[in-house]
Every structure is written in C-alpha cells, then in structure tokens.
Design an enzyme around this catalytic site. Structure first.
Site, PDB file in Angstrom:
ATOM      1  CE1 TYR A 117       9.747  36.367  92.434  1.00 50.64           C
ATOM      2  CE2 TYR A 117      10.121  34.599  93.825  1.00 50.64           C
ATOM      3  CZ  TYR A 117      10.524  35.691  93.303  1.00 50.64           C
ATOM      4  OH  TYR A 117      11.734  36.169  93.694  1.00 50.64           O
ATOM      5  CG  HIS A 266      14.482  30.775 104.045  1.00 55.52           C
ATOM      6  ND1 HIS A 266      15.719  30.612 103.826  1.00 55.52           N
ATOM      7  CD2 HIS A 266      13.770  31.471 103.263  1.00 55.52           C
ATOM      8  CE1 HIS A 266      15.740  31.241 102.549  1.00 55.52           C
ATOM      9  NE2 HIS A 266      14.784  31.477 102.105  1.00 55.52           N
ATOM     10  CG  ASP A 317      17.160  31.760  98.578  1.00 56.28           C
ATOM     11  OD1 ASP A 317      16.394  31.801  97.564  1.00 56.28           O
ATOM     12  OD2 ASP A 317      16.787  32.150  99.563  1.00 56.28           O
TER      13      ASP A 317
END
Length: 438
Positions: A117, A266, A317
């Site tokens: 992002y 998650h 992650d």
C-alpha cells in the site's frame, strides 16, 4: 536440466530416488522415482516442496528488534510502523525488499504475496511510472523469488475517520482512481516484469467502506487473487458492528468479496457464524503466527476454520522472523494450546498449508495444485537432515523439527540458489537501509 533427489517429502508420502526432468524455463517435463544413480545435473539429499509466503509487508522488516522495549499493543506498534512508512522512497524500498526476499529464498520460500500500500509520495502525490511497485518487482527479480504484488485499496482512516499522516500516501482517493492505477500497473508490469503476478487487496473493512467494497470487487478481473486483512483486532470488530450492524466477515460476504480466490489475513477474532461463512466460501486463511504473537493479537481458530472448509496458509507479515517452519509449528502449537490436545493439524496438513495451498493463495489459479506436477515450475527447498535439530526425525515430520537455518538451498523455477550466499546478500542489502533507526 535434470535434478535427482535421494528423498523427496510430499504432503502424503516420502519418495526415494526421484529424478525430475525440466525444460529451459524450469518447468517439469517428466519425473520418476526409484532411479538410484541415474545421471543428473544436480543431485540433492532431502528435498521438500518450497514454501509460499502469502502475507508480506517488506518494509516492516525495518522494525525487527526495535519495538519491544515500550510494550503497548497493536495500535501503539502501528504508530511506529507509520513513521517507517513515511520514510520509504523507491530506492530504500528496493533495498529493504531485496534483503527480505533474499532472506525468504534462503529460508525455503519460492513465492511471496506482497500486500502493498506504499503507492505514492509522502504528500500523496503520485510517483511517475509506478516507481514503488517497480522497486518491489526489481527486488524480487534480484532475489530470485516469484512475486505476487497485492496492490492494495486504502481509502479512509477508519469507520467515519479521514486519512491521517502516513496514510495519505496509501490512497488513490476513490475506487475508480485505484482501479485506473491498478490497470495501468498491470500493463506496465506485463511489459517490464512479466513474471510478476498482479493481484489485489482490500486493506480492511475499516479502510474501505461497504459501498466501495462491492465496487472494488466488481471492477477486478475474476481470476485475480484478492486478499484482505480481517478481524486482526477486537476493536475492528466492535467498530464494524457499531457502524454497520455486521461483523467484518459478514460485511465482506455481503459485498461479494468472499470466494475461492479470496485470502483473508489473520482472521483472529471470529464468531461461529463467521467461521461457517468463510468455510462455505472456501477461502484461504493466511495466519501469521510469529507476527500475531509479537503483536499480542490472540490465537486464531485454525482447526475450526479447516473443519469448516477453509484452506489454511501462512505468512511472515512484519518479518519478526522469516522461517516457514516456525510459522507452521506455531500454527499447530496454537491449535494445541486452544484445544488441549496434540496433533490437531497433521504433518501432511502443515506441508499443504506451507506449500501447495499457499501457492494457490497467491496464484491466479484458485484450485489446489500438486506439489510435483508435469507442466508446473519446479520449486524445492533442500534440507540438512543431519543438523542438531533434524537428526533422527522422520522425514514427513521435519515440518515440526526443522528451521530456516536447516535449508541448504532453494530451487525456484528450476534454478538452484545456495542459502549461505543468499543470507550474506540479505545482510549486505539490509545494511544499505541502515541510515537511521526508528
């Protein structure tokens, strides 16, 4: 090229003396077992299918070992992460991603889903020619890993909240703006980096409104991998219920965002209804146990999700460590702690989560792949079965006893890369980014 494996561990069986023939692109053309001594270009001892890292934020690697002393929770950690995000430019992102991706290949990963992002300049103005995305593609090419770039939609700072601070560089202003940039990026990558798979991501239900969720899904090609952060924190669930009357899972389902191409990340705090919805949709669930433990997120419902029909996969992650064995061992360990029994997820289930199902999560093909299949690229992790950790282990149980340091080398699309060299490159590349501390 021909590769011989004295032993090859597949999810359901261990094969001996396997010989694999490849074409010039590293694609399997034929293979057979029980062929001891057959001439080969490369002979290895014990091999397993290489792993897929289904959830990565490459720049988070800058936070490793730097956020523990102050305590706090996810939201406090996020403020530190935002400061690092604000400091990223294409050159720094390329350097840190090259280090992270080299570390991944050294650990036995052959593919990564980069949940990306950091699109624009810190003030929100666009770079020319997709500079941040191209930096990631170049880093993956340098490391030799297969990249799925999960270009992310991010439109607001929370339910009823505007974007703030570092979030300004995450947004394209609207779904239409994001889709225009996404399709332009697709053309650019096809011309300059055709081996990169362009996927898509919805950051979360707190960052994208209910109306925009549906518009985003409708504007994407049907075969594009779609990922979304889901219910990592209880606050997200509470805010979503207050704003919409629905859980985040129910909101995604209503928008048509939950299908077999979807990977939810998650999924830590779910109701029984959420679990049933995700299972019925046959989504993949990317659990990131080392990160979830580091951030104090909680234990997800891995066994319940698997029984409901979802496919479990893993990611690293924020890269607290980069070790697929650690992620998979913690996945099973969490299920044991939650159920008070052993062997909740079998070794075969763990191999699939790390391998075939993980690769399906970041592929444009949603169906489950085979670990060794004619017509598919060959990806293998070569293990040291005689280390202090692994010696004496049954081959099919190495998923619960090995570690990233036991990976001698990784074959990605037929090309062998030695782990020791990759680790040295990772250190050197990471040091390039060491101009300041968080």
């Amino acid at each position: 090229m021909r590769i011989a494996c004295r032993r090859l561990v597949l999810p359901e069986q261990v094969l001996s003396d396997v010989v694999i023939d490849l074409d010039d692109a590293g694609v399997v053309t034929a293979w057979q077992q029980d062929s001891p001594g057959r001439p080969a270009d490369l002979t290895v001892g014990l091999a397993v299918p290489a792993f897929a890292n289904t959830h990565s934020h490459a720049f988070h690697r800058r936070l490793r070992g730097r956020t523990h002393a102050g305590g706090g929770d996810f939201w406090r950690w996020r403020e530190v992460m935002y400061r690092e995000a604000a400091a990223m430019d294409p050159d720094r992102l390329r350097a840190v991603a090259a280090a992270v991706y080299a570390e991944m290949v050294a650990a036995g990963y052959s593919a990564v889903g980069e949940f990306h992002y950091l699109h624009h300049r810190p003030d929100g103005l666009p770079y020319d020619d997709h500079a941040m995305e191209i930096a990631l593609a170049e880093a993956a090419e340098a490391a030799g890993i297969r990249l799925t770039l999960l270009d992310t939609l991010y439109l607001r700072g929370g339910f009823g909240r505007p974007l703030e601070g570092a979030q300004q560089r995450f947004t394209d202003g609207s779904v239409c703006g994001w889709l225009r940039r996404w399709h332009s990026l697709r053309e650019t990558l096809a011309a300059s980096h055709p081996d990169v798979t362009l996927g898509a991501a919805i950051h979360s239900v707190r960052a994208v409104s209910a109306q925009d969720l549906g518009d985003a899904v409708a504007g994407l090609p049907a075969n594009v991998p779609l990922h979304v952060h889901l219910s990592e924190q209880t606050q997200e669930n509470e805010d979503c219920l207050a704003a919409t009357g629905l859980t985040p899972t129910a909101l995604l389902a209503r928008a048509g965002a939950l299908t077999e191409r979807t990977t939810v990340v998650h999924a830590t705090h779910l109701t029984d209804e959420d679990v049933a919805t995700l299972g019925a949709a046959r989504v993949s669930v990317s659990m990131c146990p080392t990160t979830e433990a580091d951030l104090g997120d909680g234990l997800g419902r891995a066994a319940d999700l698997q029984r409901a029909g979802a496919r479990l996969v893993v990611g690293s992650d924020q890269h607290v460590v980069i070790d697929p064995f650690d992620e998979l061992r913690r996945l099973e360990g969490g299920a044991r702690l939650a159920s008070h029994r052993r062997g909740v997820l079998s070794p075969a289930a763990l191999w699939r989560a790390g391998g075939t199902d993980g690769h399906a999560s970041v592929s444009s093909q949603s169906s489950r792949a085979q670990a060794l299949r004619v017509g598919h690229p060959l990806d293998l992790a070569i293990l040291n079965a005689q280390s202090a950790r692994t010696v004496g282990s049954e081959p099919h149980e190495l998923v619960l006893s090995a570690a990233a340091d036991d990976v001698i080398g990784t074959v990605v699309r037929g090309t062998y890369r030695e782990s020791a060299n990759l680790r040295a490159r990772a250190v050197a590349a990471y040091l390039v980014t060491e101009t300041s501390h968080v």
